[in-house]
Design a protein around this motif. Structure first.
Motif, PDB file in Angstrom:
ATOM      1  N   ALA A 132      81.430 -23.540 -16.337  1.00 40.66           N
ATOM      2  CA  ALA A 132      81.414 -23.916 -15.688  1.00 40.66           C
ATOM      3  C   ALA A 132      82.557 -23.196 -15.246  1.00 40.66           C
ATOM      4  O   ALA A 132      82.953 -22.876 -14.568  1.00 40.66           O
ATOM      5  CB  ALA A 132      81.693 -25.365 -15.066  1.00 40.66           C
ATOM      6  N   ALA A 133      83.226 -22.512 -16.255  1.00 37.89           N
ATOM      7  CA  ALA A 133      84.233 -21.406 -16.611  1.00 37.89           C
ATOM      8  C   ALA A 133      83.933 -20.117 -15.780  1.00 37.89           C
ATOM      9  O   ALA A 133      84.835 -19.246 -15.153  1.00 37.89           O
ATOM     10  CB  ALA A 133      85.372 -21.778 -17.449  1.00 37.89           C
ATOM     11  N   PRO A 164      86.976 -27.496  -3.605  1.00 34.92           N
ATOM     12  CA  PRO A 164      87.040 -26.401  -4.030  1.00 34.92           C
ATOM     13  C   PRO A 164      87.484 -25.410  -5.623  1.00 34.92           C
ATOM     14  O   PRO A 164      88.797 -25.167  -5.283  1.00 34.92           O
ATOM     15  CB  PRO A 164      86.157 -25.092  -3.490  1.00 34.92           C
ATOM     16  CG  PRO A 164      87.028 -25.904  -2.727  1.00 34.92           C
ATOM     17  CD  PRO A 164      87.678 -27.109  -2.603  1.00 34.92           C
ATOM     18  N   VAL A 165      86.276 -25.230  -7.321  1.00 37.58           N
ATOM     19  CA  VAL A 165      86.994 -24.426  -7.723  1.00 37.58           C
ATOM     20  C   VAL A 165      86.806 -23.303  -7.453  1.00 37.58           C
ATOM     21  O   VAL A 165      85.724 -22.637  -7.700  1.00 37.58           O
ATOM     22  CB  VAL A 165      87.104 -24.497  -9.131  1.00 37.58           C
ATOM     23  CG1 VAL A 165      87.763 -23.432 -10.349  1.00 37.58           C
ATOM     24  CG2 VAL A 165      87.875 -25.912  -9.146  1.00 37.58           C
ATOM     25  N   VAL A 166      87.321 -22.038  -7.561  1.00 37.36           N
ATOM     26  CA  VAL A 166      87.547 -20.496  -6.972  1.00 37.36           C
ATOM     27  C   VAL A 166      87.473 -19.448  -8.169  1.00 37.36           C
ATOM     28  O   VAL A 166      86.888 -18.337  -8.132  1.00 37.36           O
ATOM     29  CB  VAL A 166      87.582 -19.929  -5.783  1.00 37.36           C
ATOM     30  CG1 VAL A 166      87.473 -20.579  -4.785  1.00 37.36           C
ATOM     31  CG2 VAL A 166      89.105 -20.358  -5.479  1.00 37.36           C
ATOM     32  N   ARG A 167      88.163 -20.292  -8.677  1.00 38.46           N
ATOM     33  CA  ARG A 167      88.885 -19.076  -9.867  1.00 38.46           C
ATOM     34  C   ARG A 167      88.816 -19.728 -11.557  1.00 38.46           C
ATOM     35  O   ARG A 167      89.375 -21.435 -11.111  1.00 38.46           O
ATOM     36  CB  ARG A 167      90.487 -18.178  -9.856  1.00 38.46           C
ATOM     37  CG  ARG A 167      89.816 -16.674  -8.755  1.00 38.46           C
ATOM     38  CD  ARG A 167      88.491 -16.088 -10.089  1.00 38.46           C
ATOM     39  NE  ARG A 167      88.461 -15.081  -8.389  1.00 38.46           N
ATOM     40  CZ  ARG A 167      87.379 -15.309  -7.586  1.00 38.46           C
ATOM     41  NH1 ARG A 167      86.564 -16.157  -7.261  1.00 38.46           N
ATOM     42  NH2 ARG A 167      87.275 -13.858  -6.894  1.00 38.46           N
ATOM     43  N   SER A 168      89.411 -19.483 -12.259  1.00 34.59           N
ATOM     44  CA  SER A 168      89.607 -20.382 -13.656  1.00 34.59           C
ATOM     45  C   SER A 168      89.977 -19.462 -14.713  1.00 34.59           C
ATOM     46  O   SER A 168      89.421 -18.756 -14.742  1.00 34.59           O
ATOM     47  CB  SER A 168      88.347 -21.208 -14.326  1.00 34.59           C
ATOM     48  OG  SER A 168      87.363 -20.098 -14.675  1.00 34.59           O
ATOM     49  N   LEU A 169      90.839 -20.553 -15.545  1.00 34.34           N
ATOM     50  CA  LEU A 169      91.001 -20.097 -16.289  1.00 34.34           C
ATOM     51  C   LEU A 169      91.453 -20.679 -17.831  1.00 34.34           C
ATOM     52  O   LEU A 169      91.733 -22.411 -17.627  1.00 34.34           O
ATOM     53  CB  LEU A 169      92.890 -19.119 -16.684  1.00 34.34           C
ATOM     54  CG  LEU A 169      93.024 -18.761 -17.608  1.00 34.34           C
ATOM     55  CD1 LEU A 169      92.504 -16.551 -18.174  1.00 34.34           C
ATOM     56  CD2 LEU A 169      94.943 -18.283 -17.220  1.00 34.34           C
TER      57      LEU A 169
END
Ligand SMILES: Nc1ncnc2c1ncn2[C@@H]1O[C@H](COP(=O)(O)OP(=O)(O)O)[C@@H](O)[C@H]1O
Ligand SMILES: Nc1ncnc2c1ncn2[C@@H]1O[C@H](COP(=O)(O)OP(=O)(O)O)[C@@H](O)[C@H]1O
Ligand SMILES: [Mg+2]
Ligand SMILES: [Mg+2]
Ligand SMILES: [Mg+2]
Ligand SMILES: [Mg+2]
Lengths: 328, 188, 328, 188
Positions: free
Chosen positions: A21-22, C282-287
């Protein structure tokens, strides 16, 4: 046991789902617990497959991506994956130019990868087994040395060779060279806790450490008083140097075992670098951080890799994975 | 009878899983109990679902399920045990046992005295071949298991501990004694 | 206390020395405990300076480099640096286009940076104070909220703006926007141990956690039973969402507090992503990883940043630091 | 006398550092004792080395050393106390004290009742201004310190704890009471 998990039985699958997902560049086959390059298999490229027990994150799933692995199979915590999983990963990685299996030297890993290779009809397979842990006495009559820190460096360097479209035999030979030129040694300040076991694998008094541990929460070779960072550097570096003759400079890798923060890892790195300097060993590249871990074990390992021109060039090549990324 | 043996082995393994993991904590990586109980739970599910032409087919299924659910060292080893035993079963239980044990030694590149499951399995199969009754066979397995205590491991994870592996029962020898105990109470 | 250190008093300096040894692109002024870009100050570029107590690694020293900070001042563990240090960092960062001070909202940090700014004659200084921690009740009559996870994102995004040669006011405005659009919440499974104190800051029973902790090992807002990862995600995400109206998608940041391994962080990330999905965010980037830590505290925090087009572009821009690296 | 005050304050802080850190563990970040003892050890070194034109110069030096060695919240606050006190010292000890306390309040944007060092400092300076003897001044400081126990912190790190900050002595109020105790035994 204090962990951010749901049920112990679901830890591996749920962590893989989170990883995928990430990182949209990764796909995950949850049934087989395989992480793979979403843009793979890459036609004409040697595929790189690794895998092993879980609990070593980012190894191996976090090293899937451009310039490193094509697929990784995740076993239960500290338990090597089964042949079906390795086979599924091999298929995900097979771009028609053969597949390299990167196996850490543990009885279970070796046997399961062996069985998978026997089953992988129609795909040319080469295998490299890492066994860089100098804490374990090597002998023809034992299971031999464990594969630890070198595995990370090997996956990066062999991955770069595969991106250059080198053939399977060449990629395997480069991988073997990395293993042969790398050695590691680790120590633990605390035990980790296997989720299904629910309590620490071993008890360690406040003033004692385990010297010569691997990455499976197992006790080490001996229990000694808590050393200073300077003493720890000596305990880790000297046995490694006793087996390496680095001529063209080394890559020095200080690895955290899971619960040791960067503050301590950098402090230890400073001691390691000072010691190498004293020995006249030039450090030309370094890596500091938790890259091959042992759940929530506190501790660290040192890996030295005797570089040569080609290995250095391949190390510097672009890589784009959750765990290692540069130039991309 | 063969099915009863497997079901009893599964029952014992699930019941003793914490103890097996405890043994594996001392000289291994604390997963032997959960590995085997995961595998044997899957085996029981397969037995519940499937129907088998004969006992050999049943043992083959057991081996395949173990190979594909256990992982680690014990998965391929116990899996190989049952796959080989299946092939030799037409020759009778003692030859099935012998084939299984030889399969473990071949797959594991191991022999007795290295502090592994073979230290329980080999004395048991030798007693069986000598025509001893199941009580004696079990006693041989358990004696073999207990005799692993002073040994320094040379195979498997415990070998990494060197001298420190002495003083503990080998977890695989303990689970192998359960395999024999299950046989003694169902095949006897 | 089990740590890989020498003497507690030397931890900070020795860790900085190790950081600089491992990263040739960084320089370190050990007297002032300042890490700086070895190729800096960059003429004509707004300089970015941050700093704070140590024990939060890789923050801040590990975020010095191209596309992020120009210099960072490291205080004692959990103790903000003194004005002299901040001044030295400011000089290292001053390329003639002004310097942005990035300050986490703690009384000590704010006061020491204030005094440094008063003393920094001849350099135009702008200051942004991060205060994203929703665990702390905000009020005109209190010290206000702590600066936590948003600080990492802000340093990256403002750093990219500075590399584009935007002016000081613009870089400061972008930084302020990041702070205003980001919120965080954290929880601790265990206390950390301050080296000089020698024992854990607080005791926590096996079945309890602290909800609403910051990054200084301080107890949180309340003590609750150990939650599942799914429950933990709810406890962390809901109070954050209560204060954010993300319209164009978020950057979701799951941060480890120091002793929590990636396995758990990815598992938690999966729960966070699922929850955001349920909320239609909505998740457009992750860390995901340990980026702003609290020594060897086990635990995690969640930061959400409501992106807009410009912030997204600046987040994606190349960065080359020990802690964050891509595109370079 | 002024120099004796500072040296006595340093002695008390170093001796009491573990207790101050202990207090800061409960509602802060476990560093108040090490912060102040680091600073006052540096102050003593500066006093040992330097010679000063007058007591005001000495106090100014103390403030500067504290600002540049302590860090955290207490560094700028105690630093400001001594820098301001230095400026007002020609007007006598009570006005120096008053200037110092006002400086803390200004630098910290704080007032009494917020569970900070001001809760010990303000009652002390008020007693001093009212012409009380040093014993009474110290009693006022210590009463102010103890009165921080039930307070909910509104400034400094303890404020993050909200209601949970009640029930503990504020560490800065405890160190401020040492400052007054040192004054009482040297300036009295
Ligand atoms: N080469 C081998 N030959 C025979 N048995 C082995 C061998 N290696 C390991 N074993 C057995 O496997 C047991 C460990 O199984 P398990 O804990 O499930 O796997 P792992 O060691 O991979 O964690 C050991 O106690 C030992 O009896
Ligand atoms: N705004 C403020 N005004 C006055 N005193 C303060 C303020 N903030 C904090 N303090 C005092 O500082 C003390 C904490 O000092 P210290 O622990 O050295 O610094 P830090 O809080 O940065 O770790 C508190 O106990 C309190 O008395
Ligand atoms: Mg295992
Ligand atoms: Mg095991
Ligand atoms: Mg502090
Ligand atoms: Mg404090």
């Amino acid at each position: 046991m204090k962990k951010l998990i749901n049920a112990p039985a679901d830890v591996v699958v749920e962590a893989l789902a989170g990883l995928a997902a990430a990182h949209p560049k990764l796909g995950v086959d949850l049934e087989h617990r395989v992480v793979y390059r979403a843009d793979g298999p890459v036609p004409g490229k040697v595929g790189l497959v690794s895998g092993g027990g879980s609990g070593h994150e980012p190894l191996h799933g976090g090293f899937v991506g451009f310039g490193m692995l094509d697929a990784a199979a995740a076993g239960e915590v500290f338990t090597s994956p089964v042949p079906d999983q390795i086979l599924a990963a091999t298929q995900r990685a097979d771009g028609g130019a053969g597949v390299l299996h990167i196996v850490k030297n543990y009885t279970g890993d070796v046997m399961n990868f062996e069985m998978a290779a026997e089953l992988a009809e129609g795909t040319e397979i080469a295998t490299v087994v890492t066994n860089d842990d100098v804490a374990v006495e090597d002998s023809l009559y034992t299971a031999g040395r464990r594969g630890v820190g070198v595995t990370v460096l090997l996956e990066k360097i062999a991955g770069a060779a595969a991106e250059e479209r080198r053939g399977l035999a060449e990629v395997a030979a480069i991988a073997q060279r990395v293993n042969d030129r790398g050695r590691s040694m680790g120590l633990a300040l605390t035990s980790g806790t296997v989720p299904a076991a629910g309590k620490p694998t071993f008890d360690l008094p406040e003033d004692r450490i385990e010297l010569g541990v691997g990455i499976h929460g197992e006790p080490g070779r001996r229990r000694i008083p808590l050393p200073s960072a300077k003493e720890a550097a000596t305990l880790l570096v000297e046995p490694v140097l006793a087996e390496l003759q680095p001529s063209e400079g080394v890559l020095a890798f200080v690895n955290g075992l899971g619960a040791t923060p960067l503050l301590e890892l950098y402090l230890l790195y400073g001691e390691v670098a000072a010691l190498l300097d004293k020995h006249g060993v030039p450090v030309v590249r370094s890596l500091v951080g938790p890259y091959i871990t042992s759940l929530d074990m506190a501790g660290a390992s040192v890996t030295l890799l005797a570089l040569d021109e080609e290995l250095l060039r391949l190390w510097d090549a672009p890589v784009d994975t959750p765990g290692l990324r540069w130039g991309a | 009878m063969i099915e009863a043996w497997i079901r009893e082995f599964a029952r014992l393994v699930v019941a003793e899983a914490p103890r097996l993991t405890e043994l594996d904590s001392a000289i291994g990586d604390a997963d032997h109990g959960s590995n085997l109980s995961r595998g044997l739970t899957a085996v029981v599910a397969a037995l519940d679902e499937g129907s088998f032409d004969d006992d050999a087919a049943l043992l083959k299924k057991v081996g395949m399920v173990l190979v594909s659910t256990v992982g680690g060292a014990s998965g391929p080893l116990y899996g190989t045990f049952f796959l080989r035993a299946a092939g030799a079963l037409p020759g009778g239980v003692p030859s099935a046992f012998r084939a299984g044990v030889d399969g473990v030694a071949a797959r594991g590149k191991s022999t007795t005295g290295e502090k592994t499951m073979l230290d329980a399995l080999v004395p048991a199969v030798e007693a069986l071949e000598a025509g001893k009754d199941w009580g004696e066979v079990l006693a041989a397995a358990e004696a073999g298991r207990d005799a692993t205590v002073p040994l320094v491991a040379r195979k498997g994870r415990a070998s990494y501990l060197g001298e420190r592996s002495a003083g503990h029962v080998d977890p695989g020898a303990a689970s192998a004694a359960l395999l024999v105990a299950a046989a003694a109470s169902t095949l006897g």
